[in-house]
Design a protein around this motif. Structure first.
Motif, PDB file in Angstrom:
ATOM      1  N   ALA A   1       0.862  -1.182   0.000  1.00 34.10           N
ATOM      2  CA  ALA A   1       0.000   0.000   0.000  1.00 34.10           C
ATOM      3  C   ALA A   1       0.898   1.231   0.000  1.00 34.10           C
ATOM      4  O   ALA A   1       1.785   1.359   0.850  1.00 34.10           O
ATOM      5  N   THR A   2       0.683   2.140  -0.962  1.00 38.50           N
ATOM      6  CA  THR A   2       1.532   3.317  -1.124  1.00 38.50           C
ATOM      7  C   THR A   2       0.692   4.581  -1.068  1.00 38.50           C
ATOM      8  O   THR A   2      -0.393   4.652  -1.659  1.00 38.50           O
ATOM      9  N   ARG A   3       1.221   5.581  -0.363  1.00 38.70           N
ATOM     10  CA  ARG A   3       0.572   6.896  -0.246  1.00 38.70           C
ATOM     11  C   ARG A   3       1.583   7.958  -0.634  1.00 38.70           C
ATOM     12  O   ARG A   3       2.651   8.082  -0.015  1.00 38.70           O
TER      13      ARG A   3
ATOM     14  N   GLN B   1      -0.442   5.261 -13.695  1.00 40.39           N
ATOM     15  CA  GLN B   1      -1.223   5.848 -12.612  1.00 40.39           C
ATOM     16  C   GLN B   1      -0.762   5.280 -11.286  1.00 40.39           C
ATOM     17  O   GLN B   1      -0.011   4.306 -11.234  1.00 40.39           O
ATOM     18  N   GLY B   2      -1.225   5.910 -10.203  1.00 44.61           N
ATOM     19  CA  GLY B   2      -0.836   5.451  -8.881  1.00 44.61           C
ATOM     20  C   GLY B   2      -1.391   6.364  -7.820  1.00 44.61           C
ATOM     21  O   GLY B   2      -2.390   7.058  -8.022  1.00 44.61           O
ATOM     22  N   SER B   3      -0.710   6.410  -6.685  1.00 45.77           N
ATOM     23  CA  SER B   3      -1.143   7.258  -5.586  1.00 45.77           C
ATOM     24  C   SER B   3      -0.718   8.700  -5.821  1.00 45.77           C
ATOM     25  O   SER B   3       0.368   8.973  -6.302  1.00 45.77           O
TER      26      SER B   3
ATOM     27  N   TRP C   1      -4.613   6.134  -1.931  1.00 47.28           N
ATOM     28  CA  TRP C   1      -3.785   4.968  -1.635  1.00 47.28           C
ATOM     29  C   TRP C   1      -3.742   4.071  -2.864  1.00 47.28           C
ATOM     30  O   TRP C   1      -4.768   3.833  -3.500  1.00 47.28           O
ATOM     31  N   ASP C   2      -2.561   3.600  -3.187  1.00 45.48           N
ATOM     32  CA  ASP C   2      -2.396   2.686  -4.307  1.00 45.48           C
ATOM     33  C   ASP C   2      -2.002   1.312  -3.775  1.00 45.48           C
ATOM     34  O   ASP C   2      -1.044   1.185  -3.019  1.00 45.48           O
TER      35      ASP C   2
ATOM     36  N   PRO D   1       9.716  19.154  -1.585  1.00 40.95           N
ATOM     37  CA  PRO D   1       9.870  17.701  -1.685  1.00 40.95           C
ATOM     38  C   PRO D   1       8.532  16.981  -1.692  1.00 40.95           C
ATOM     39  O   PRO D   1       7.521  17.477  -1.175  1.00 40.95           O
ATOM     40  N   ILE D   2       8.538  15.797  -2.257  1.00 40.56           N
ATOM     41  CA  ILE D   2       7.352  14.944  -2.311  1.00 40.56           C
ATOM     42  C   ILE D   2       7.601  13.750  -1.408  1.00 40.56           C
ATOM     43  O   ILE D   2       8.641  13.085  -1.505  1.00 40.56           O
ATOM     44  N   HIS D   3       6.671  13.465  -0.545  1.00 41.46           N
ATOM     45  CA  HIS D   3       6.822  12.403   0.442  1.00 41.46           C
ATOM     46  C   HIS D   3       5.991  11.189   0.020  1.00 41.46           C
ATOM     47  O   HIS D   3       4.799  11.316  -0.297  1.00 41.46           O
ATOM     48  N   VAL D   4       6.618  10.011   0.029  1.00 45.50           N
ATOM     49  CA  VAL D   4       5.958   8.771  -0.375  1.00 45.50           C
ATOM     50  C   VAL D   4       6.138   7.752   0.743  1.00 45.50           C
ATOM     51  O   VAL D   4       7.257   7.509   1.201  1.00 45.50           O
ATOM     52  N   PHE D   5       5.034   7.158   1.184  1.00 46.59           N
ATOM     53  CA  PHE D   5       5.044   6.168   2.260  1.00 46.59           C
ATOM     54  C   PHE D   5       4.527   4.828   1.713  1.00 46.59           C
ATOM     55  O   PHE D   5       3.518   4.793   0.998  1.00 46.59           O
ATOM     56  N   THR D   6       5.201   3.736   2.079  1.00 50.12           N
ATOM     57  CA  THR D   6       4.796   2.414   1.587  1.00 50.12           C
ATOM     58  C   THR D   6       4.885   1.391   2.709  1.00 50.12           C
ATOM     59  O   THR D   6       5.858   1.347   3.462  1.00 50.12           O
ATOM     60  N   LEU D   7       3.850   0.571   2.812  1.00 47.67           N
ATOM     61  CA  LEU D   7       3.836  -0.625   3.662  1.00 47.67           C
ATOM     62  C   LEU D   7       3.746  -1.840   2.753  1.00 47.67           C
ATOM     63  O   LEU D   7       2.938  -1.839   1.810  1.00 47.67           O
TER      64      LEU D   7
END
Length: 420
Positions: A43-45, A62-64, A70-71, A408-414
């Motif tokens: 899961a990516t935000r 495409q994506g988050s 959420w992608d 900056p662009i912040h990307v979070f992934t679990l």
């Protein structure tokens, strides 16, 4: 497919990739069948203020960020590999199918590996058919999340290489030189892939790719150096129109001829060089890779990209940190617009509008938690800084105000990885 030990994390290549992870389905006169596989649920935000979508691979569109908050598709996959040790001496057949997100944001299966293998001795291996694209230390394990600390193969090196496989043949020779284990590999093949690029949906065709690489290991150390040459064609409706407009403008404005070549619709000679160094000895994991690509056109960008990562294991937990850069090594500055001839002005304006880059710096921090029964749980944060006024980084589906974004662009992934 991949029988990787959980501690320390292994990035072994072809031999380890073929290790059995499931009991044989049958033996005897019909040979022996094995079924292996791997999977990632992620899961990516991406916090892009709704102005662009983060993508984990260049062929994704495409994506988050803009399309969805959420992608769950771009970093997720499921793969099964069937290996058949045939009754013929030294021959085997391998088929690997991976289900993942594609260029058109659909989750579909694709056959990444489909080859006949011949290994008359332990130090010789030949593959005929479809096999992994030979580029970088992780070319054979690119989609196997369980094989590394990070959620995804490092974007700086693997994002610019959207090909996943070649149709052709490769030959590997393994030798011992003193205390060194040296694997030499030569490959030949062709491929075609649909991409979502900075100039729209494109069909990229790679013809007559020839690759040579050397993988050297001793104890905890591993080094890699490789290179390939190919004729590459990148064609989209947008580039066809731009090439035609610039060619027409060149009749009255000769400098437009050189600009038209940057978007020509033929095959262009392309070189890429790969370098890597890795150290794995518990509790440390250290790795760095770099690529340099030489291309005469803007359609296959000339670039120099690199990353470095360090991880330190504490029991089942391994925190890690990384830095990476993507740099286009060419002139992507706008061209001056002449006062005349007026007929050339629209073509030059369109050319300037096409000059988007991936130039960016990525800072990463994360942690991996090795669970039981082949599972690993990861959390990762990526900070993307766009380093050129016309850079979009690895983002797609961008709004007009996104290029060259100053913040900056912040990307979070679990992610949950599994291999069997």
């Amino acid at each position: 497919m991949h029988g990787f030990p959980r501690t320390p994390i292994s990035l072994a290549l072809a031999a380890a990739l073929s290790c059995a992870a499931a009991p044989s389905a049958g033996a005897g006169d019909f040979g022996e069948l094995r079924l292996d596989g791997y999977a990632t649920l992620a899961a990516t935000r991406a916090l892009t203020d709704g102005a662009a979508d983060f993508r984990a691979a260049q062929f994704q569109s495409q994506g988050s960020g803009r399309s969805r908050d959420w992608d769950f598709a771009n970093d997720s996959n499921l793969a099964l590999q069937l290996s058949w040790d045939t009754p013929l001496p030294s021959w085997r057949a391998v088929a690997q199918v991976i289900v993942a997100s594609d260029t058109y944001d659909d989750i579909k299966p694709r056959a990444d590996w489909l080859y006949a293998g011949w290994a008359p001795r332990d130090d010789i291996a030949l593959r005929l058919g479809r096999y992994p694209m030979p580029s970088g230390m992780q070319s054979e394990t690119r989609w196997v999340g369980y094989s590394r600390l990070e959620v995804r193969a490092p974007l700086a090196v693997y994002f610019p290489m959207p090909l996943t496989s070649l149709d052709g043949a490769d030959l590997s020779l393994t030798n011992r030189l003193g205390g060194l284990m040296v694997r030499s590999r030569i490959a030949y093949g062709n491929s075609e892939v649909d991409l979502q690029t900075r100039v729209g949906d494109s069909i990229v065709t790679v013809r007559d790719l020839v690759s040579l690489s050397f993988d050297v290991s001793q104890g905890a150390w591993r080094g890699y150096v490789g290179a390939f040459h190919a004729d590459v064609r990148n064609v989209s409706p947008g580039t066809r129109q731009l090439y035609a407009a610039l060619t027409q403008a060149a009749a009255s404005y000769p400098p437009a001829a050189a600009l038209a070549f940057n978007y020509n619709t033929g095959y262009n000679s392309t070189w890429q060089f790969d370098f890597g160094l890795e150290y794995q000895d518990a509790p440390w994991t250290l790795r760095t890779e770099a690529i340099y690509r030489k291309s005469p056109t803007k359609l296959v960008a000339q670039q120099f990209d690199w990353y470095a990562i360090a991880g330190y294991s504490i029991g089942r937990f391994t925190p890690f940190a990384a830095i990476a850069q993507i740099r286009f090594d060419d002139d992507y500055g706008p061209q001056p617009i002449p006062a005349s001839p007026a007929a050339a002005v629209p073509a030059l304006l369109a050319y300037n509008a096409s000059l988007n880059t991936l130039d960016s710096t990525l800072l990463t921090a994360g942690i991996r938690w090795d669970l039981d029964r082949g599972f690993a749980l990861k959390a990762q944060y990526d900070r993307h800084s766009l380093d050129a006024p016309n850079s979009r980084g690895v983002f797609a589906n961008t709004a007009a105000n996104f290029d060259g974004r100053s913040t900056p662009i912040h990307v979070f992934t679990l992610a949950l990885d599994y291999q069997f």
